[in-house]
Design a protein around this motif. Structure first.
Motif, mmCIF file in Angstrom:
data_model
loop_
_atom_site.group_PDB
_atom_site.id
_atom_site.type_symbol
_atom_site.label_atom_id
_atom_site.label_comp_id
_atom_site.label_asym_id
_atom_site.label_seq_id
_atom_site.Cartn_x
_atom_site.Cartn_y
_atom_site.Cartn_z
ATOM 1 N N GLU A 71 -11.985 -6.296 5.136
ATOM 2 C CA GLU A 71 -12.037 -5.813 6.429
ATOM 3 C C GLU A 71 -13.271 -5.478 6.842
ATOM 4 N N PHE A 72 -14.105 -6.419 7.959
ATOM 5 C CA PHE A 72 -15.171 -5.819 8.234
ATOM 6 C C PHE A 72 -15.057 -4.806 9.455
ATOM 7 N N GLY A 73 -15.710 -3.628 9.557
ATOM 8 C CA GLY A 73 -15.317 -2.572 10.497
ATOM 9 C C GLY A 73 -16.465 -1.721 10.718
ATOM 10 N N ASP A 74 -16.413 -1.030 11.778
ATOM 11 C CA ASP A 74 -17.317 -0.087 12.427
ATOM 12 C C ASP A 74 -16.722 1.298 12.532
ATOM 13 N N CYS A 80 -10.678 -0.200 14.990
ATOM 14 C CA CYS A 80 -10.661 -0.126 13.524
ATOM 15 C C CYS A 80 -10.091 1.101 13.138
ATOM 16 N N LYS A 81 -10.063 2.024 14.031
ATOM 17 C CA LYS A 81 -9.386 3.272 13.657
ATOM 18 C C LYS A 81 -7.887 2.870 13.737
ATOM 19 N N GLY A 86 -2.808 2.244 11.144
ATOM 20 C CA GLY A 86 -1.513 1.860 11.578
ATOM 21 C C GLY A 86 -1.096 0.319 10.629
ATOM 22 N N ILE A 87 -2.310 -0.442 10.279
ATOM 23 C CA ILE A 87 -2.249 -1.606 9.553
ATOM 24 C C ILE A 87 -2.469 -1.739 8.258
ATOM 25 N N VAL A 88 -3.257 -0.819 7.858
ATOM 26 C CA VAL A 88 -3.811 -0.866 6.285
ATOM 27 C C VAL A 88 -2.709 -0.344 5.547
ATOM 28 N N PRO A 89 -1.824 0.642 5.933
ATOM 29 C CA PRO A 89 -0.837 0.990 5.029
ATOM 30 C C PRO A 89 0.256 -0.085 4.989
ATOM 31 N N ILE A 90 0.495 -0.844 5.938
ATOM 32 C CA ILE A 90 1.437 -1.889 5.346
ATOM 33 C C ILE A 90 0.731 -3.008 4.510
#
Length: 237
Positions: A71-74, A80-81, A86-90
């Protein structure tokens, strides 16, 4: 869009799917502007594949997992929050905990000075306190992201704020080591490495995901299918 490891949740894949469908409308809404790159930067062309050096990068999962997701994030990006919460746990339940993939976070800090400062500070956390503490701090930063719609333009993630946030997780002495690392600019090269990859790979928005070096667009089901296919391909090599 790693461990000494972030603690895994002992839920079965079927329960992850159940949770996903229970929040279906919300997740689809989130994915609508996460995987299609809502938080965008202009004038950059997306590329499809690049050889990536994953060494010295924070990741979730088993080092031996056959597939690498980035994941590229800021840290100032609202999308990104939402993705982190919401998605990373899945992704973790379906792909990381199952041993199919490792999940990396790399910086694409483009919103304002807060983005750069928080990214470099988080890199200092990783360098001084390791992978597990990095992920705790990473999650804490997203949890503390201001809700004010004008916050992207505000100087919120100051050095004092970042140090105080870290002290909620570690001792004062440990926090002091991180601050000294940050002030000595020891984390700058790690941050610059991420930013160079974001540019070379043609990242145009955050969060953006790559699977084994290839940019991903699609739904969470598409991601799961892509990773499972890649993992089977590695086993058959």
């Amino acid at each position: 869009m790693a461990n000494n490891k972030k603690s895994n949740k002992n839920q079965q894949p079927s329960s992850a799917k159940f949770v996903f469908w229970m929040v279906g409308i919300v997740v689809v809404f989130i994915l609508g502007f996460i995987f299609l790159g809502n938080h965008t930067k202009p004038d950059e062309k997306a590329k499809t594949k690049e050889t990536i050096d994953y060494s010295n990068q924070p990741f979730l999962g088993d080092e031996s997992a056959p597939v690498s997701i980035i994941e590229f994030g800021d840290y100032k990006c609202p999308n990104c929050k939402q993705f982190s919460e919401g998605i990373v746990p899945i992704i973790q339940q379906e792909l990381v905990d199952s041993g199919k993939a490792k999940f990396y976070f790399m910086n694409d800090s483009f919103i304002n000075i807060d983005s750069i400062r928080s990214a470099k500070f988080a890199e200092s956390v990783f360098q001084e306190l390791g992978n597990e503490t990095f992920w705790k701090f990473h999650d804490k930063l997203f949890a503390k992201q201001p809700k004010d719609p004008n916050a992207e333009k505000m100087d919120v993630f100051t050095e004092k704020f970042l140090a105080d946030t870290l002290k909620e997780l570690v001792s004062d002495d440990e926090a002091k080591k991180v601050v000294e690392n940050f002030q000595a600019k020891k984390s700058d090269k790690a941050w610059e490495k991420d930013m160079e990859y974001a540019k070379k790979l043609g990242v145009t928005g955050t969060p953006t995901l790559f699977v084994n070096g290839k940019m991903f667009t699609g739904s969470i089901d598409d991601l799961i299918n892509m990773v499972e296919k890649a993992a089977k391909g590695k086993k058959n090599e």
